[in-house]
Design an enzyme around this catalytic site. Structure first.
Site, PDB file in Angstrom:
ATOM      1  N   SER A   1      -7.781   5.470  -0.625  1.00  0.00           N
ATOM      2  CA  SER A   1      -7.596   4.201  -1.300  1.00  0.00           C
ATOM      3  C   SER A   1      -9.127   3.728  -1.413  1.00  0.00           C
ATOM      4  O   SER A   1      -9.759   3.804  -0.199  1.00  0.00           O
ATOM      5  CB  SER A   1      -6.809   3.335  -0.770  1.00  0.00           C
ATOM      6  OG  SER A   1      -5.594   3.571  -0.741  1.00  0.00           O
TER       7      SER A   1
ATOM      8  N   GLN B   1      -4.349  -0.671  -7.802  1.00  0.00           N
ATOM      9  CA  GLN B   1      -5.057   0.134  -6.779  1.00  0.00           C
ATOM     10  C   GLN B   1      -5.659   1.292  -7.346  1.00  0.00           C
ATOM     11  O   GLN B   1      -5.129   1.873  -8.261  1.00  0.00           O
ATOM     12  CB  GLN B   1      -4.323   0.710  -5.615  1.00  0.00           C
ATOM     13  CG  GLN B   1      -5.052   1.171  -4.492  1.00  0.00           C
ATOM     14  CD  GLN B   1      -4.299   1.698  -3.369  1.00  0.00           C
ATOM     15  OE1 GLN B   1      -3.716   2.729  -3.354  1.00  0.00           O
ATOM     16  NE2 GLN B   1      -4.034   0.739  -2.222  1.00  0.00           N
TER      17      GLN B   1
ATOM     18  N   ASP C   1       0.826  -1.272  -0.101  1.00  0.00           N
ATOM     19  CA  ASP C   1       0.064   0.102   0.148  1.00  0.00           C
ATOM     20  C   ASP C   1       0.940   1.318   0.093  1.00  0.00           C
ATOM     21  O   ASP C   1       0.361   2.430  -0.187  1.00  0.00           O
ATOM     22  CB  ASP C   1      -0.913  -0.088   1.236  1.00  0.00           C
ATOM     23  CG  ASP C   1      -2.216   1.009   1.192  1.00  0.00           C
ATOM     24  OD1 ASP C   1      -2.511   1.298  -0.100  1.00  0.00           O
ATOM     25  OD2 ASP C   1      -2.440   1.643   2.313  1.00  0.00           O
TER      26      ASP C   1
END
Length: 286
Positions: free
Chosen positions: A228, A278, A203
């Site tokens: 996110s 993502q 991440d």
């Protein structure tokens, strides 16, 4: 703050409340929201504890629904969707105060022989002579917020950016980023734990890649909002996270207040071990 990798492993291990329900604590992030990598890794840990150990996670798909409150522990509820001859599927819902803040689907597979190919690792400088994030922050300490310096100094991973960072360079950049990372100390753990730690690190620096063509300088401008929305990760091959890994990230698109990002993770020998995608919200301050 976390001072070593063992503290992170403990955070991810979770407390087992029943066969399919687990309790997790939070990294006390200075930005006062639950770090996305934490809930990703903890959800994978919860799911993995309900699967036969001869099956390893090979893919996960997750959605962030609400910003997590770092003052409230997270309950992880695992649903056993299916156990087939080769594959197992799990669904995890993370809740605070009974409200879902995140959910994930994870697929596991027994080790099997089959076709094998991969793309080449980008030709970039190795980690040996690159400065660490801590070195860079020390260089520009007068221009960096104190909390950011403390966060970087106490992270259980070392990061080394391939692209040179100059805080006085105010030009926009192409949406590409490469950095090396590894745990800041050697340790013994199962392959499943290495997967969970890689999930945590996956991440880092993803969403910010999509703002490189739209912001001037290496620091996000004041008022910029980023969050996110979803996260996908595929494990391809074995690896150890206490050895150098290259994260090669690009952002093919940003539109409709969303930034889309993808990454490939390689060993120092060029073996592709994982891929990540993502998308997140990116909104400029007014």
């Amino acid at each position: 703050m976390m001072n070593n990798i063992q503290e992170l492993i403990k955070l991810i291990e979770l407390e087992k409340l029943s066969e399919n329900i687990f309790l997790g604590q939070n990294y006390q992030a200075p930005w006062k929201r639950v770090f996305g990598g934490q809930v990703l890794a903890q959800s994978l840990s919860a799911a993995t504890q309900t699967v036969d150990p001869d099956r390893m996670a090979h893919s996960m798909h997750a959605y962030f629904l609400l910003a997590g409150d770092i003052s409230i522990p997270i309950v992880f509820e695992v649903e056993k969707i299916r156990d087939g001859g080769s594959f197992s599927t799990r669904r995890v819902v993370a809740k605070q105060n009974g409200i879902a803040i995140f959910f994930m689907s994870v697929s596991y597979q027994k080790a099997q022989e089959g076709f094998d190919h991969q793309i080449d690792m980008p030709k970039v400088e190795g980690p040996e002579n690159l400065p660490s994030d801590e070195d860079v922050v020390k260089k520009y300490k007068l221009f960096v917020p104190n909390h950011l310096f403390e966060v970087i100094k106490t992270r259980p991973f070392e990061f080394r950016m391939v692209e040179k960072i100059n805080i006085f360079d105010l030009k926009t950049k192409l949406p590409f980023r490469h950095f090396w990372f590894k745990a800041n100390e050697a340790f013994e753990a199962t392959p499943a734990v290495h997967q969970q730690l890689l999930t945590y690190v996956s991440d880092y620096n993803l969403l910010t890649t999509s703002i490189l063509p739209h912001t001037k300088g290496p620091l996000p401008p004041k008022g910029l909002f980023m969050a996110s929305l979803d996260h996908g990760l595929w494990f391809h091959r074995d690896f150890k996270i206490d050895e150098w890994l290259l994260y090669a990230i690009d952002s093919p698109s940003a539109s409709n207040s969303r930034g889309f990002n993808r990454g490939n993770i390689f060993t120092q020998d060029g073996v592709l071990v994982a891929s990540v995608v993502q998308e997140g919200v990116i909104r400029a301050g007014k």
